[in-house]
Design an enzyme around this catalytic site. Structure first.
Site, mmCIF file in Angstrom:
data_model
loop_
_atom_site.group_PDB
_atom_site.id
_atom_site.type_symbol
_atom_site.label_atom_id
_atom_site.label_comp_id
_atom_site.label_asym_id
_atom_site.label_seq_id
_atom_site.Cartn_x
_atom_site.Cartn_y
_atom_site.Cartn_z
ATOM 1 N N GLY A 237 -2.953 -30.184 -0.584
ATOM 2 C CA GLY A 237 -4.013 -29.214 -0.375
ATOM 3 C C GLY A 237 -3.508 -27.978 0.338
ATOM 4 O O GLY A 237 -2.367 -27.934 0.800
ATOM 5 N N CYS A 265 2.183 -33.901 0.726
ATOM 6 C CA CYS A 265 1.986 -32.506 1.092
ATOM 7 C C CYS A 265 1.042 -32.381 2.298
ATOM 8 O O CYS A 265 1.390 -32.789 3.394
ATOM 9 C CB CYS A 265 1.480 -31.722 -0.121
ATOM 10 N N HIS A 349 6.440 -32.842 -3.606
ATOM 11 C CA HIS A 349 5.549 -33.301 -4.673
ATOM 12 C C HIS A 349 6.273 -34.253 -5.616
ATOM 13 O O HIS A 349 6.960 -33.816 -6.546
ATOM 14 C CB HIS A 349 4.996 -32.101 -5.446
ATOM 15 N N GLU A 351 5.100 -35.939 -7.969
ATOM 16 C CA GLU A 351 4.596 -35.803 -9.345
ATOM 17 C C GLU A 351 5.186 -34.577 -10.039
ATOM 18 O O GLU A 351 5.016 -34.414 -11.252
ATOM 19 C CB GLU A 351 3.067 -35.714 -9.338
#
EC number: 6.3.5.5
Length: 375
Positions: A237, A265, A349, A351
């Site tokens: 976020g 994150c 991250h 992903e």
């Protein structure tokens, strides 16, 4: 006919170029991202809320845009700054060109400026507040707007970008050969706190057998526990983590209840704050897809995707928190794990989207921790 555009920084620096997006005025923190691809994912990543993104790669828009690569339902970046936009995108997945995509979504964007000069300025002076203006140009008005922007320090944006309603997610990764999303057998109930979650994070969880319930950022922890989840995910976020007291207190309760917890994150920073550590605002932050990070447990070096402007202060970590990952660019913290609870987190991250997936096995680690807790 092209429209003029300007970028004005709070220090008075002015860049002149041409508009490749919507007309208007937009303000935010100006940052640079070094990724060569993935501009669609970057623009729709909620972590870029109130930030104007400078893409250092000179040609942006080569492959156009499609309906499958968005990371959220809307564009969250405050603006886009590029060197050059190709006239004709080329990709079998392309559905619309960059200018039309930006105009449809009301994104102010500028091209034709010296992005190398801008990047050097940001690297030397740190992230700057700025204003993008396209169409009717007024330098003084843009400068005033840039200087009035309060900056991201102390700004809670998680509650701004979060979903307003709870929803289920069961769709896995996109199989390009089949042009369909993978559907896995769902074995684990996961509640994901949405502080600005990216769609591909949810897909990575679902692909590993997680039936995900996404809840608003300020959902009381009692409601989450009533769902009897096998694990809780703390999403990425935007903004400063310290004002998110509602999230910090909820995570503290999850830790106390020994609920398997995984943060990415902003979720990483919130887990650290819940454990008693502090965070700091970085000068330029990490934004790119080529950041080397070392796994301190095994010594392996991984190339990661990064997008954050705040970092965990390792000197404030309590005794029950160990450091698991560290940046090889600047030595900042990249991962922690609690020694007295099944909770861990990663700053980058896993992903990717865009970027490498060297750290993807962290999702497997989360699944393994839930399986162990259930056994």
């Amino acid at each position: 006919m092209t429209q003029p555009a300007i970028l004005v920084l709070e220090d008075g620096t002015v860049f002149e170029g041409e508009s490749v997006g919507a007309n208007g005025l937009s303000v935010g923190e100006v940052v640079f991202n070094t990724a060569m691809t993935g501009y669609q994912e970057v623009l729709t990543d909620p972590s870029y809320a109130r930030q104007m993104v400078t893409l250092t790669y000179p040609h942006i828009g080569n492959t156009g845009f499609n309906d499958q690569d968005d990371e959220a339902k809307q564009v969250w970046a405050a603006g886009l700054i590029v060197r050059d936009v190709p006239r004709r995108p080329s990709s079998w997945r392309n559905q619309v060109a960059l200018p039309a995509w930006l105009q449809t979504r009301g994104v102010v964007a500028i091209s034709g400026i010296d992005t190398r000069k801008l990047t050097r300025l940001l690297r030397e002076k740190g992230a700057q507040n700025g204003a993008l203006m396209a169409g009717e140009i007024d330098v003084e008005k843009a400068l005033e707007a840039a200087r009035k922007f309060p900056g991201l320090k102390g700004m809670d944006l998680a509650k701004v970008v979060s979903t307003e309603t709870t929803y289920q997610w069961q769709e896995g990764q996109l199989d390009l050969n089949a042009n369909a999303f993978v559907q896995a057998e769902l074995k684990f109930k996961v509640v994901a706190y949405d502080y600005g979650v990216k769609i591909n994070i949810l897909r990575m969880l679902a692909e590993r057998g997680c039936d995900v319930t996404v809840v608003p950022a300020r959902t009381p922890v009692a409601e989450v526990l009533a769902m009897q989840p096998d694990g809780v995910f703390l999403s990425n976020g935007p903004g400063d983590p310290e004002p998110c007291d509602y999230a910090i207190s909820a995570i503290q309760e999850l830790i106390a209840k020994k609920v398997p917890t995984f943060g990415i994150c902003l979720g990483h920073q919130l887990l650290a704050l819940a454990a008693g550590a502090k965070t700091v605002k970085m000068a330029t932050g990490h934004h790119g897809a080529n950041h080397p990070v070392q796994d301190l447990d095994g010594g392996r070096v991984m190339i990661t995707s990064q997008n954050h402007g705040f970092a965990v202060d390792e000197t404030t970590l309590p005794a029950n928190v160990r450091v698991t990952h560290r940046s090889l660019f600047d030595g900042t913290n990249q991962g922690i794990a609690l020694t007295d609870a099944p909770a861990f987190s990663f700053q980058g991250h896993p992903e990717a989207s865009p970027g490498p997936r060297d750290v993807g096995p962290l999702f497997d680690r989360f699944v393994a921790s839930m399986a162990e807790a259930k056994s």
